[in-house]
Design an enzyme around this catalytic site. Structure first.
Site, PDB file in Angstrom:
ATOM      1  N   HIS A 108     -25.236  38.279 -12.853  1.00 61.09           N
ATOM      2  CA  HIS A 108     -24.209  39.257 -13.217  1.00 61.09           C
ATOM      3  C   HIS A 108     -24.459  40.582 -12.497  1.00 61.09           C
ATOM      4  CE1 HIS A 108     -21.257  41.152 -16.040  1.00 61.09           C
ATOM      5  NE2 HIS A 108     -21.996  42.219 -15.765  1.00 61.09           N
ATOM      6  N   GLU A 109     -25.685  41.079 -12.614  1.00 60.99           N
ATOM      7  CA  GLU A 109     -26.010  42.348 -11.977  1.00 60.99           C
ATOM      8  C   GLU A 109     -25.976  42.230 -10.451  1.00 60.99           C
ATOM      9  OE1 GLU A 109     -25.871  44.796 -13.807  1.00 60.99           O
ATOM     10  OE2 GLU A 109     -26.166  43.844 -15.757  1.00 60.99           O
ATOM     11  N   HIS A 112     -22.573  42.872  -9.123  1.00 61.91           N
ATOM     12  CA  HIS A 112     -22.296  44.297  -8.936  1.00 61.91           C
ATOM     13  C   HIS A 112     -22.933  44.799  -7.641  1.00 61.91           C
ATOM     14  CE1 HIS A 112     -20.296  44.979 -12.689  1.00 61.91           C
ATOM     15  NE2 HIS A 112     -21.346  44.710 -13.435  1.00 61.91           N
ATOM     16  N   GLU A 137     -15.679  44.416 -13.296  1.00 56.74           N
ATOM     17  CA  GLU A 137     -16.557  43.345 -13.765  1.00 56.74           C
ATOM     18  C   GLU A 137     -16.202  41.982 -13.164  1.00 56.74           C
ATOM     19  OE1 GLU A 137     -19.249  43.711 -15.568  1.00 56.74           O
ATOM     20  OE2 GLU A 137     -18.975  45.852 -15.975  1.00 56.74           O
ATOM     21  N   TYR A 246     -14.135  44.020 -19.644  1.00 52.90           N
ATOM     22  CA  TYR A 246     -15.092  42.922 -19.583  1.00 52.90           C
ATOM     23  C   TYR A 246     -14.395  41.583 -19.753  1.00 52.90           C
ATOM     24  CZ  TYR A 246     -19.959  44.396 -19.169  1.00 52.90           C
ATOM     25  OH  TYR A 246     -21.159  44.810 -18.670  1.00 52.90           O
TER      26      TYR A 246
END
Length: 309
Positions: A108-109, A112, A137, A246
């Protein structure tokens, strides 16, 4: 493999470090390189816990990418991934042994980070995650999808000592577990989004405790009376009535995954489309325009609901 990018680990200078000279799990530094694009930027990875460290998982932009004054060069982005994954206890070195949920958090990170590293915008405040709040997101949720794909699981699911690959039966069990309590999870996300919007109403309709309790009852999700979980819900500050993004972004991510990657998750062609059609533009292009480019059509909600079955 998805973008044709190589992560080259480089030595960190003493003045770059923020983890101290005796850290058992030191921060690592990588240069992102592409054969045609050249150097793309710098990624720091600070993945394991230590005393006094930030306690959650996040992507931090140290320096945004942008065109320089002479417009002949590009200010390359610098980003940091800060997580608190399980400490490594391998006998053969510092090999992290992660749970599946930790891998999902890391991806997930990393989504980004890729958004920031791969964008090429004129202005720094439109670079990477400097995009529409209810769209930023999307890349991170899309990267989460890979950790539920058998092809990807066989790549990362190898025993750290023997090299044995995760079995098909274990993959099958893992995929079945994905939808356990999924409905409750979505309802909870709706509660968080509604709570965020209620708090930023003018004026709020009630006390924070009463609002939170009322939303749980309205959506049929149990609530522990007398607790104040939301007091540590940092997104209430950073998102400010935009936390619904989100769940909203999960709809976009599910559509891209099903349309572009479900059949061939490591397609270099589709990876290039994602990069040049979406990630490259950061917040400099309208999200729906980027979605149309990547999908080849208008985005739909169907893939999200199909993924729940």
């Amino acid at each position: 493999r998805l973008f044709g990018i190589e992560m080259v680990e480089t030595e960190m200078l003493a003045e770059e470090r923020w983890d101290g000279p005796s850290s058992s799990h030191p921060v690592r530094k990588f240069q992102m390189e592409h054969p045609d694009e050249g150097s793309l930027g710098t990624l720091y990875m600070d993945l394991h816990p230590r005393d006094g460290k930030y306690g959650h998982a996040a992507h931090f932009t140290v320096k945004c990418g942008c065109k320089t004054k002479d417009s002949d060069s590009y200010q390359q982005p610098i980003v940091a991934l800060v997580c608190n994954l399980s400490p490594a206890y391998s006998k053969v070195g510092s090999t992290a042994l992660l749970s599946h949920s930790e891998v999902e958090t890391l991806m997930h990170e990393f989504g980004h980070a890729l958004h920031s590293l791969l964008s090429r915008t004129t202005f720094q405040h439109l670079s990477g995650t400097r995009a529409a709040m209810d769209f930023i997101e999307t890349p991170s949720h899309l990267l989460e999808s890979f950790v539920w794909d058998p092809t990807f699981l066989r790549i990362i699911g190898q025993h750290h000592l023997t090299g044995a690959i995760i079995s098909d039966s274990m993959i099958s069990s893992l995929l079945k577990s994905r939808h356990s309590f999924r409905g409750i999870d979505i309802q909870t996300q709706i509660i968080y989004a509604r709570f965020d919007q209620e708090l930023f109403a003018t004026p709020p309709s009630n006390s924070t405790a009463a609002i939170f309790d009322g939303l749980h009852k309205a959506y049929g999700v149990p609530y522990a009376e007398g607790t104040h979980w939301y007091s540590r819900f940092g997104h209430l500050v950073t998102y400010g009535a935009g936390y619904y993004g989100y769940l909203y972004s999960q709809v976009f991510a599910a559509d891209i995954w099903q349309n572009n990657f479900a059949r061939n998750p490591l397609s270099l062609t589709e990876g290039g489309m994602l990069w040049k059609g979406l990630l490259r533009h950061g917040g400099a292009r309208d999200p729906i325009s980027m979605m149309k480019t990547v999908l080849g059509r208008e985005p739909k909600v169907d893939s999200f609901f199909d993924s729940l079955e």
